[in-house]
Design a protein around this motif. Structure first.
Motif, mmCIF file in Angstrom:
data_model
loop_
_atom_site.group_PDB
_atom_site.id
_atom_site.type_symbol
_atom_site.label_atom_id
_atom_site.label_comp_id
_atom_site.label_asym_id
_atom_site.label_seq_id
_atom_site.Cartn_x
_atom_site.Cartn_y
_atom_site.Cartn_z
ATOM 1 N N ASP A 129 0.811 -1.221 0.000
ATOM 2 C CA ASP A 129 0.000 0.000 0.000
ATOM 3 C C ASP A 129 0.843 1.269 0.000
ATOM 4 O O ASP A 129 1.859 1.361 0.689
ATOM 5 C CB ASP A 129 -0.921 0.036 1.221
ATOM 6 N N VAL A 135 -4.742 0.241 -1.339
ATOM 7 C CA VAL A 135 -5.515 -0.721 -2.121
ATOM 8 C C VAL A 135 -6.350 -1.538 -1.143
ATOM 9 O O VAL A 135 -5.829 -2.383 -0.413
ATOM 10 C CB VAL A 135 -4.591 -1.641 -2.944
ATOM 11 N N LYS A 136 -7.645 -1.297 -1.117
ATOM 12 C CA LYS A 136 -8.515 -1.920 -0.123
ATOM 13 C C LYS A 136 -9.360 -3.047 -0.698
ATOM 14 O O LYS A 136 -9.696 -4.004 0.009
ATOM 15 C CB LYS A 136 -9.433 -0.856 0.501
ATOM 16 N N LYS A 137 -9.726 -2.957 -1.967
ATOM 17 C CA LYS A 137 -10.604 -3.964 -2.551
ATOM 18 C C LYS A 137 -9.821 -5.234 -2.881
ATOM 19 O O LYS A 137 -8.784 -5.169 -3.541
ATOM 20 C CB LYS A 137 -11.250 -3.414 -3.817
ATOM 21 N N PRO A 138 -10.304 -6.398 -2.430
ATOM 22 C CA PRO A 138 -9.604 -7.663 -2.707
ATOM 23 C C PRO A 138 -9.418 -7.921 -4.200
ATOM 24 O O PRO A 138 -8.371 -8.419 -4.624
ATOM 25 C CB PRO A 138 -10.525 -8.714 -2.074
ATOM 26 N N GLU A 139 -10.432 -7.579 -4.988
ATOM 27 C CA GLU A 139 -10.323 -7.829 -6.426
ATOM 28 C C GLU A 139 -9.251 -6.962 -7.077
ATOM 29 O O GLU A 139 -8.596 -7.376 -8.039
ATOM 30 C CB GLU A 139 -11.666 -7.609 -7.123
ATOM 31 N N GLU A 140 -9.056 -5.755 -6.536
ATOM 32 C CA GLU A 140 -8.004 -4.893 -7.071
ATOM 33 C C GLU A 140 -6.620 -5.432 -6.704
ATOM 34 O O GLU A 140 -5.684 -5.369 -7.507
ATOM 35 C CB GLU A 140 -8.157 -3.469 -6.553
ATOM 36 N N ARG A 141 -6.490 -5.978 -5.510
ATOM 37 C CA ARG A 141 -5.221 -6.565 -5.093
ATOM 38 C C ARG A 141 -4.868 -7.756 -5.979
ATOM 39 O O ARG A 141 -3.728 -7.934 -6.383
ATOM 40 C CB ARG A 141 -5.286 -6.996 -3.626
ATOM 41 N N ARG A 143 -5.900 -8.212 -9.036
ATOM 42 C CA ARG A 143 -5.580 -7.686 -10.364
ATOM 43 C C ARG A 143 -4.149 -7.180 -10.423
ATOM 44 O O ARG A 143 -3.430 -7.424 -11.403
ATOM 45 C CB ARG A 143 -6.551 -6.558 -10.722
#
Length: 210
Positions: A129, A135-141, A143
């Protein structure tokens, strides 16, 4: 300094161009990015060129910078300090690679070791971070992890397809290794101490010049 110059230019553009004064912060931000890119590009081309290590320095910088995009990592709090540290670090790697990289017969071994470490850290820590953009959203992590792994796979393919000289592979390996260090807590501590040291030095110089 860069921010103040961008702010003056933004005010001039706004007032002389008849733009809404409320747009000055946006214009300032854009100009700061553009001027920062120009200054960094000039320094990263001029200084290594004078020292005769431009290809090696660019190899180290590119390997680090591309992986940093999705991975994140520790960084300085000011443009000038970041630029100075980057120039010293990557030019230093370029000089080292020009002397050692071409003589080593274990360059590929080093590259694969660093690549393996990069994969492990990507799966366990990426993205690291940034306080200004967590970066808080799991899907963004997920990605960004896939993005980082894609970059590492690209490095693997380039090394195995292109006829790269050993000094360039050596420089790129050290550049990537440096970026991996900034993902670790020890890297954050070292960067913080470096940042604070330069702040004190520049503050002392400024006070002494008054």
């Amino acid at each position: 300094m860069l921010h103040n110059l961008s702010l003056r230019l933004a005010k001039s553009l706004a007032f002389n161009g008849g733009l809404d004064p409320s747009r000055i912060p946006v214009i300032t931000y854009g100009l700061e990015i553009i001027l920062g890119i120009v200054v960094k590009t000039f320094c990263f081309l001029a200084i290594p060129s004078v020292l005769g290590v431009l290809p090696q320095t660019l190899a180290a910088f590119t390997a680090s910078a591309l992986f940093r995009l999705p991975a994140g990592g520790a960084h300085c709090t000011g443009f000038a300090r970041c630029l100075f540290g980057s120039i010293v670090a990557f030019t230093g790697i370029g000089i080292l690679a020009s002397f050692i990289g071409g003589l080593s017969n274990w360059t590929l071994t080093l590259f694969y070791i660093v690549l393996g470490l990069a994969i492990l850290l990507t799966l366990s820590r990426v993205p690291v971070d940034n306080p200004s953009r967590p970066v808080k959203k799991p899907e963004e992590r997920v990605r960004m992890q896939k993005w980082a792994l894609g970059i590492l796979f690209t490095y693997f393919m380039l090394v195995n397809i292109l006829p790269l000289t050993s000094d360039l592979i050596f420089a790129a390996s050290l550049g990537l290794l440096l970026q991996l260090f900034t993902l670790l807590p020890a890297g954050y501590k070292l960067m913080h101490h470096y940042d604070m040291l330069l702040i004190k030095v520049t503050s002392s110089i400024t006070k002494g010049g008054r």
